[in-house]
Design a protein around this motif. Structure first.
Motif, PDB file in Angstrom:
ATOM      1  N   VAL A 133    -124.002   4.514  -5.589  1.00 33.13           N
ATOM      2  CA  VAL A 133    -124.106   5.972  -5.696  1.00 33.13           C
ATOM      3  C   VAL A 133    -123.250   6.638  -4.619  1.00 33.13           C
ATOM      4  CG1 VAL A 133    -125.688   7.936  -5.636  1.00 33.13           C
ATOM      5  CG2 VAL A 133    -126.401   5.790  -6.687  1.00 33.13           C
ATOM      6  N   PHE A 146    -133.204   7.444  -6.462  1.00 29.59           N
ATOM      7  CA  PHE A 146    -132.291   7.189  -5.347  1.00 29.59           C
ATOM      8  C   PHE A 146    -133.087   7.221  -4.055  1.00 29.59           C
ATOM      9  CE2 PHE A 146    -128.685   8.734  -2.500  1.00 29.59           C
ATOM     10  CZ  PHE A 146    -128.141   7.466  -2.387  1.00 29.59           C
ATOM     11  N   HIS A 205    -123.394   0.726 -11.777  1.00 32.00           N
ATOM     12  CA  HIS A 205    -124.717   1.240 -11.422  1.00 32.00           C
ATOM     13  C   HIS A 205    -125.584   1.437 -12.659  1.00 32.00           C
ATOM     14  CE1 HIS A 205    -127.626   4.286  -9.679  1.00 32.00           C
ATOM     15  NE2 HIS A 205    -127.741   3.236  -8.885  1.00 32.00           N
ATOM     16  N   THR A 245    -119.642   3.705 -11.722  1.00 29.19           N
ATOM     17  CA  THR A 245    -120.673   4.304 -12.579  1.00 29.19           C
ATOM     18  C   THR A 245    -121.211   3.290 -13.579  1.00 29.19           C
ATOM     19  OG1 THR A 245    -119.760   6.542 -12.375  1.00 29.19           O
ATOM     20  CG2 THR A 245    -121.105   6.084 -14.320  1.00 29.19           C
ATOM     21  N   LEU A 271    -128.924  14.671  -7.681  1.00 25.81           N
ATOM     22  CA  LEU A 271    -129.405  13.335  -7.335  1.00 25.81           C
ATOM     23  C   LEU A 271    -130.920  13.244  -7.533  1.00 25.81           C
ATOM     24  CD1 LEU A 271    -127.520  12.169  -4.101  1.00 25.81           C
ATOM     25  CD2 LEU A 271    -127.789  10.862  -6.217  1.00 25.81           C
TER      26      LEU A 271
END
Length: 403
Positions: free
Chosen positions: A140, A132, A107, A104, A209
């Motif tokens: 992810v 995404f 990213h 996490t 998402l």
């Protein structure tokens, strides 16, 4: 994630853990740190997955806990609440969430770098997008896979133990029956529960998402949009990954984690906080030859080293007639089984140990297994997605370039 949402949500999470006695004090501290790390991410997804996993896992733990309390034993010999699980420790929290926390933060850093590049009208250092996209960020995939796996494992363990059928040892060629709670023991109910846990996490992921769409492709930071078939492939792949994580946990546990049974009750003994369960070593008398099956006399004359004190202050002494080695320590069997000694260990009248190893090598404890499973399945899912998309796994490294 916005601070105005993350702050009260984290406080609510901590309060619930405290009020429900779901976590130890150090466990609550570890959970708070983990929540803060997840809240740093600009998307809501990582924080939501952490909350959903915690709430769903806690709920699964409390399902028929009065029944599960009688199916296994604590290492202290008493029946535990929740089938062997008391409040979870900080080690258990990190075992389940550390991999996802690291991914996490990685990213979040990548998204921040991309945003700064867009604001300065420069090319993004890793050619990525802010939404995404299809053939998008592998990190992810790793985050979702981590929580799908640990949720599947939690549901499988907490609900599978309630199965009416006896568990089968997954590492046995003949899938032999083993006591409930045995590491590596699986049932159809447990596998179904694991699938349910994985579905809950993957469904939550799809809802939160920020998929790139046809409209977002024309926006700054937009990427390749998803169609229905591609979303279905993502859902199926991540759900299967979660279920396989539960199976992998059973395989690792069956092979490398020792399962200990209480001989008198036939129940599995579970260590506090997922730690190892101690088993008394057999009494061995140097120079004494006996026939197979013949019991040793605990009061026989032997010589052994006895350590008194702690750490560097420990002093070696010579033990008396009833001292025997047990692991890294030396104990006096007369004191151990003396009825007047309140710290004596339980045993049969012939002073045989009341615990025996059922399966597994004593190489890992439950927390080690959980961490290795979560780590392995997260990177495995990223590797498979990278192969399927034709994206290099090196893109997960800050500054990594897709090749």
């Amino acid at each position: 994630m916005k601070f105005i949402i993350a702050a009260p949500a984290t406080l609510a999470l901590v309060y619930r853990a405290y009020s429900k006695n779901s976590l130890t004090p150090f466990g609550i501290f570890a959970a708070a740190l983990t929540a803060i790390a997840h809240a740093v991410h600009p998307w809501n997804l990582p924080f939501v997955l952490l909350v959903v996993f915690f709430l769903a896992g806690t709920r699964a733990t409390h399902v028929k806990e009065n029944i599960k309390a009688n199916l296994t034993l604590k290492a202290t010999g008493s029946s535990p609440s929740g089938g062997g699980e008391g409040p979870r420790t900080h080690v258990q929290v990190f075992a389940n969430s550390l991999t996802a926390t690291i991914l996490t933060l990685l990213h979040a850093y990548q998204l921040h770098a991309r945003k700064q590049a867009l604001l300065s009208n420069a090319s993004s250092p890793d050619n990525g997008t802010l939404c995404f996209s299809w053939k998008g960020d592998l990190l992810v995939i790793g985050i979702i896979a981590n929580y799908a796996c640990v949720a599947a494992d939690t549901f499988s363990s907490e609900l599978g133990i309630l199965s009416k059928s006896s568990p089968r040892l997954i590492t046995s060629w003949k899938l032999k029956k083993v006591p409930r709670g045995t590491n590596g023991g699986v049932t159809l109910v447990g596998l179904g529960a694991g699938l349910l846990g994985s579905i809950i996490i993957v469904t939550t992921s799809v809802l939160f998402l920020p998929f790139c769409t046809a409209d977002s492709k024309t926006l700054p930071g937009g990427g390749q949009p998803w169609d229905v078939k591609e979303r279905q492939a993502l859902i199926l792949g991540l759900t299967v990954s979660g279920l396989l994580g539960s199976v992998m946990d059973s395989v690792l546990g069956g092979l490398f984690q020792r399962s200990v049974k209480d001989v008198r009750s036939g129940k599995i003994v579970e260590g506090e906080g997922g730690e190892r369960v101690l088993v008394a070593s057999p009494v061995v008398i140097p120079g004494h030859h006996h026939k197979p099956g013949q019991e040793e006399d605990a009061g026989a004359e032997i010589k052994a080293k006895l350590l008194r004190g702690e750490g560097k202050d420990a002093v070696e002494e010579t033990a008396g007639s009833s001292a025997v080695e047990e692991g890294d320590h030396v104990v006096d069997l007369k004191k151990r089984y003396d009825p007047k000694n309140k710290q004596r260990k339980s045993s049969f009248g012939d002073e045989r140990p009341s615990r025996e190893v059922v399966t597994g090598w004593d190489l890992l404890d439950n927390n080690d297994v959980n961490f290795l499973m979560a780590f392995g399945m997260s990177f495995g899912a990223m590797a498979v997605a990278g192969w399927y998309w034709g994206v290099s796994l090196w893109t997960i490294v800050p500054g990594g370039v897709a090749v």
